[in-house]
Design an enzyme around this catalytic site. Structure first.
Site, PDB file in Angstrom:
ATOM      1  N   VAL A 261     -12.686 -10.069  -6.299  1.00  0.00           N
ATOM      2  CA  VAL A 261     -12.461 -10.259  -4.896  1.00  0.00           C
ATOM      3  C   VAL A 261     -10.569  -9.758  -5.009  1.00  0.00           C
ATOM      4  O   VAL A 261     -10.518  -9.320  -6.277  1.00  0.00           O
ATOM      5  CB  VAL A 261     -11.798 -11.882  -4.749  1.00  0.00           C
ATOM      6  CG1 VAL A 261     -13.156 -12.397  -4.736  1.00  0.00           C
ATOM      7  CG2 VAL A 261     -11.236 -12.500  -6.172  1.00  0.00           C
TER       8      VAL A 261
ATOM      9  N   ASN B 156     -11.279  -0.419   1.334  1.00  0.00           N
ATOM     10  CA  ASN B 156     -10.869  -1.776   1.199  1.00  0.00           C
ATOM     11  C   ASN B 156     -10.114  -2.749   2.903  1.00  0.00           C
ATOM     12  O   ASN B 156      -9.615  -1.788   3.795  1.00  0.00           O
ATOM     13  CB  ASN B 156      -9.124  -1.997   1.036  1.00  0.00           C
ATOM     14  CG  ASN B 156      -7.915  -2.755   1.008  1.00  0.00           C
ATOM     15  OD1 ASN B 156      -8.852  -3.861   1.064  1.00  0.00           O
ATOM     16  ND2 ASN B 156      -6.910  -2.487   0.559  1.00  0.00           N
TER      17      ASN B 156
ATOM     18  N   LEU C  98       0.348  -0.649  -0.243  1.00  0.00           N
ATOM     19  CA  LEU C  98       0.271  -0.307  -0.287  1.00  0.00           C
ATOM     20  C   LEU C  98       0.533   1.310   0.031  1.00  0.00           C
ATOM     21  O   LEU C  98       0.908   2.341   0.549  1.00  0.00           O
ATOM     22  CB  LEU C  98      -0.710  -0.077   1.525  1.00  0.00           C
ATOM     23  CG  LEU C  98      -2.195  -1.059   1.433  1.00  0.00           C
ATOM     24  CD1 LEU C  98      -2.661  -0.586   1.944  1.00  0.00           C
ATOM     25  CD2 LEU C  98      -2.919  -0.793   0.123  1.00  0.00           C
TER      26      LEU C  98
ATOM     27  N   THR D 187      -3.811  -6.676 -13.432  1.00  0.00           N
ATOM     28  CA  THR D 187      -3.034  -7.131 -13.290  1.00  0.00           C
ATOM     29  C   THR D 187      -3.144  -7.290 -14.639  1.00  0.00           C
ATOM     30  O   THR D 187      -1.783  -6.774 -15.602  1.00  0.00           O
ATOM     31  CB  THR D 187      -2.942  -9.191 -12.701  1.00  0.00           C
ATOM     32  OG1 THR D 187      -3.248  -8.703 -11.073  1.00  0.00           O
ATOM     33  CG2 THR D 187      -1.961  -9.914 -12.904  1.00  0.00           C
TER      34      THR D 187
ATOM     35  N   GLY E 278      -8.562 -11.625 -11.942  1.00  0.00           N
ATOM     36  CA  GLY E 278      -8.039 -12.345 -13.341  1.00  0.00           C
ATOM     37  C   GLY E 278      -8.343 -12.287 -14.569  1.00  0.00           C
ATOM     38  O   GLY E 278      -8.077 -13.031 -15.816  1.00  0.00           O
TER      39      GLY E 278
ATOM     40  N   GLY F 121      -4.631 -12.588 -11.758  1.00  0.00           N
ATOM     41  CA  GLY F 121      -4.023 -12.958 -12.628  1.00  0.00           C
ATOM     42  C   GLY F 121      -4.662 -13.720 -13.216  1.00  0.00           C
ATOM     43  O   GLY F 121      -5.772 -14.309 -11.799  1.00  0.00           O
TER      44      GLY F 121
ATOM     45  N   CYS G 128      -7.537  -4.480   4.918  1.00  0.00           N
ATOM     46  CA  CYS G 128      -6.216  -4.649   5.167  1.00  0.00           C
ATOM     47  C   CYS G 128      -6.102  -4.647   7.159  1.00  0.00           C
ATOM     48  O   CYS G 128      -7.093  -5.167   7.305  1.00  0.00           O
ATOM     49  CB  CYS G 128      -6.329  -2.808   5.481  1.00  0.00           C
ATOM     50  SG  CYS G 128      -6.940  -1.593   4.134  1.00  0.00           S
TER      51      CYS G 128
END
Length: 300
Positions: free
Chosen positions: A190, A126, A73, A265, A243, A216, A129
């Site tokens: 996710v 988020n 982060l 990604t 992904g 990915g 964390c």
């Protein structure tokens, strides 16, 4: 042209393609490659209340069909973002999402309060964390811990609030239900999967923190399943990710029920992937005679 637009609260996305937090900065660099205002939205780099330098050591490690990251982060902090990045970010002609993280509940609340009157469209919280006051376990692992965070942030947040869920949650469907019960306007999922890489020559973990986040194409089938399960169990919009590298991938997530999709990604593999996915979805809809994404959303 098919109608790729998506309604969310009082906002309209031009198309369902959002660039995921942590993979696109605040859009400035990618805007030099193409006009990013052609995208549906951008979720900016994750912000914490105070600036963070990120993790030491190796931060990115390639794996078969994916990558593991331990960036930690790294970010300018909320006030640093407001001073240095917001002037560019707020001028973008797309849906602008501020991703906010924190090491304790108070940091989440203060960060959101600082962004309340700024020209952004959505807060994406988020909860992956680590909770530094509770031994480091992520806020997004146990549903009742997440409940408190969402409830308290919802009470102060003046903008549409989307909660970004961790696939490492004990029960991601229950987690999504808790977010809905506490007033979240949507969930995104996710985030990365907890993973490990080992340097066999030096006989030690690749990353200094040992574990890191896998993303990915390798995670897509699992992420798609989780998005499908959540979509079947909540009535709030779901932003699906995990992904996605092609238009076909994005369409799968929409058919599973996702309102929008986030691309992460794949941006490192192909900086123009967002445009290519938008074009691919449009081509598919025209060939199949689909006029609106509503015709195929959640059909599975």
């Amino acid at each position: 042209m098919a109608d790729l637009s998506v309604k969310f609260k009082n906002l309209t996305f031009k198309n369902p393609i959002i660039m995921a937090s942590g993979t696109f900065g605040f859009g400035r660099e990618y805007n030099e490659v193409y006009d990013i205002s052609q995208l549906g939205g951008v979720s900016g780099k994750g912000l914490t209340l105070n600036a963070k330098p990120g993790n030491n050591g190796i931060r990115v490690w390639e794996t078969p069909s994916g990558m593991i990251n331990s960036v930690g982060l790294e970010n300018p902090g909320v006030e640093g973002f407001i001073e240095k990045e917001l002037p560019f970010f707020e001028k973008l002609d797309l849906v602008r999402i501020a991703n906010v993280g924190g090491g304790c509940l108070e940091d989440y609340i203060k960060g959101v309060e600082l962004l309340n009157d700024k020209d952004i469209d959505i807060i994406e919280l988020n909860i992956s964390c680590p909770n530094v006051k509770a031994g480091g376990m992520a806020f997004g692992i146990k549903s009742e811990v997440a409940r408190e965070v969402v409830r308290e942030v919802r009470a102060v947040c003046k903008k549409p609030l989307v909660i970004k869920l961790s696939p490492n949650a004990e029960d991601i469907v229950e987690m999504a239900k808790v977010c809905e019960e506490e007033g979240a306007d949507g969930v995104s999922l996710v985030n990365t999967f907890k993973a490990l890489a080992i340097d066999i020559k030096n006989r030690k973990p690749v990353f200094e923190n040992v574990y890191a986040g896998l993303s990915g194409p390798a995670i897509k089938p699992i992420a798609l399943r989780m998005v499908h399960e959540v979509c079947k169990n909540v009535s709030i919009p779901v932003f699906g990710m995990g992904g996605i590298t092609t238009a076909e991938d994005a369409i799968e997530f929409i058919m599973a029920g996702a309102t929008c999709v986030q691309i992460g990604t794949a941006n490192f593999m192909n900086p123009r992937v967002g445009l290519e996915i938008i074009e691919g979805i449009n081509d598919f809809m025209e060939k199949e005679g689909i006029k609106s994404l509503d015709e195929i959303r959640g059909i599975i």
